[in-house]
Design a protein around this motif. Structure first.
Motif, PDB file in Angstrom:
ATOM      1  N   GLY A  52       0.808  -1.220   0.000  1.00 10.12           N
ATOM      2  CA  GLY A  52       0.000   0.000   0.000  1.00 10.12           C
ATOM      3  C   GLY A  52       0.837   1.264   0.000  1.00 10.12           C
ATOM      4  N   ALA A  53       0.130   2.386  -0.132  1.00 13.10           N
ATOM      5  CA  ALA A  53       0.781   3.689  -0.134  1.00 13.10           C
ATOM      6  C   ALA A  53       1.081   4.096   1.305  1.00 13.10           C
ATOM      7  N   SER A  54       2.248   4.663   1.510  1.00 12.47           N
ATOM      8  CA  SER A  54       2.621   5.048   2.873  1.00 12.47           C
ATOM      9  C   SER A  54       2.348   6.532   3.145  1.00 12.47           C
ATOM     10  N   GLY A  55       1.923   7.286   2.139  1.00 18.12           N
ATOM     11  CA  GLY A  55       1.695   8.723   2.307  1.00 18.12           C
ATOM     12  C   GLY A  55       0.494   9.055   3.173  1.00 18.12           C
ATOM     13  N   ASN A  56      -0.503   8.189   3.264  1.00 18.11           N
ATOM     14  CA  ASN A  56      -1.720   8.469   4.032  1.00 18.11           C
ATOM     15  C   ASN A  56      -1.603   8.058   5.492  1.00 18.11           C
ATOM     16  N   LEU A  57      -0.501   7.448   5.869  1.00 18.48           N
ATOM     17  CA  LEU A  57      -0.351   6.918   7.226  1.00 18.48           C
ATOM     18  C   LEU A  57       0.264   7.937   8.167  1.00 18.48           C
ATOM     19  N   HIS A  58       0.184   7.634   9.444  1.00 17.80           N
ATOM     20  CA  HIS A  58       0.853   8.427  10.481  1.00 17.80           C
ATOM     21  C   HIS A  58       2.348   8.431  10.156  1.00 17.80           C
ATOM     22  N   PRO A  59       3.052   9.534  10.433  1.00 20.13           N
ATOM     23  CA  PRO A  59       4.469   9.638  10.057  1.00 20.13           C
ATOM     24  C   PRO A  59       5.335   8.458  10.536  1.00 20.13           C
ATOM     25  N   ALA A  60       5.092   7.967  11.748  1.00 16.88           N
ATOM     26  CA  ALA A  60       5.888   6.840  12.252  1.00 16.88           C
ATOM     27  C   ALA A  60       5.578   5.579  11.452  1.00 16.88           C
ATOM     28  N   LEU A  61       4.304   5.347  11.155  1.00 12.42           N
ATOM     29  CA  LEU A  61       3.914   4.178  10.365  1.00 12.42           C
ATOM     30  C   LEU A  61       4.397   4.314   8.924  1.00 12.42           C
ATOM     31  N   ALA A  62       4.315   5.535   8.409  1.00 10.93           N
ATOM     32  CA  ALA A  62       4.784   5.771   7.042  1.00 10.93           C
ATOM     33  C   ALA A  62       6.279   5.461   6.938  1.00 10.93           C
ATOM     34  N   GLY A  63       7.039   5.849   7.953  1.00 13.00           N
ATOM     35  CA  GLY A  63       8.485   5.551   7.968  1.00 13.00           C
ATOM     36  C   GLY A  63       8.734   4.058   8.018  1.00 13.00           C
ATOM     37  N   ASN A  64       7.975   3.365   8.867  1.00 11.52           N
ATOM     38  CA  ASN A  64       8.129   1.909   8.952  1.00 11.52           C
ATOM     39  C   ASN A  64       7.761   1.238   7.625  1.00 11.52           C
ATOM     40  N   CYS A  65       6.653   1.678   7.025  1.00  8.90           N
ATOM     41  CA  CYS A  65       6.207   1.108   5.749  1.00  8.90           C
ATOM     42  C   CYS A  65       7.252   1.365   4.669  1.00  8.90           C
TER      43      CYS A  65
END
Length: 143
Positions: A52-65
């Motif tokens: 999935g796209a990591s841009g819509n997630l919380h910054p910490a989750l986006a970094g992990n993704c």
């Protein structure tokens, strides 16, 4: 002497045949390994594309993704490199198999030729013996 030569050639053909069979088995194993590499690459590609796209997630989750995608893509790249190296090794093995097969075929042709020569010599010898016997029988009948 000719029988010994044929026996030796038969042994050589059998040895070449064994070598060809060994190389064919090796190639089959390498083809299976290549297939496993390709399936693993498909799975890895599917993992990082379906995360999935990591841009819509919380910054910490986006970094992990993002880190996850990069790690999986790096692993896929490493697998691709290994696959290319394996395919190069397969090409070398295929050349060795082709050479071994050609050597076996040449030896088989030489064996076939020698067998024909031996059979012809044997037939000539048998005909001479039959002719001599027939001549002796005819001569005895003339007395």
């Amino acid at each position: 002497m000719s029988q010994q030569k044929i026996r030796n050639l038969t042994t050589l053909v059998a040895l070449r045949n064994t070598e060809v069979e060994r190389l064919q088995t090796e190639m089959a194993e390498k083809a299976n390994t290549r297939e496993r590499y390709q399936k693993n690459l498909e799975r890895l590609t599917s993992l990082y594309t379906n995360s999935g796209a990591s841009g819509n997630l919380h910054p910490a989750l986006a970094g992990n993704c993002g880190d996850y995608k990069q790690a999986v893509m790096a692993m896929a790249d490493s697998h691709r490199l290994d696959l290319h190296m394996h395919e190069a090794d397969m090409a070398v093995s295929q050349q060795a198999l082709n050479k071994a097969w050609a050597k076996r075929e040449v030896m088989d042709m030489v064996l076939t030729k020698e067998q024909k020569v031996f059979d012809q010599q044997k037939n000539v010898k048998e005909r001479k013996q039959h002719d001599e016997l027939a001549t002796q029988v005819w001569l005895r009948g003339q007395k």
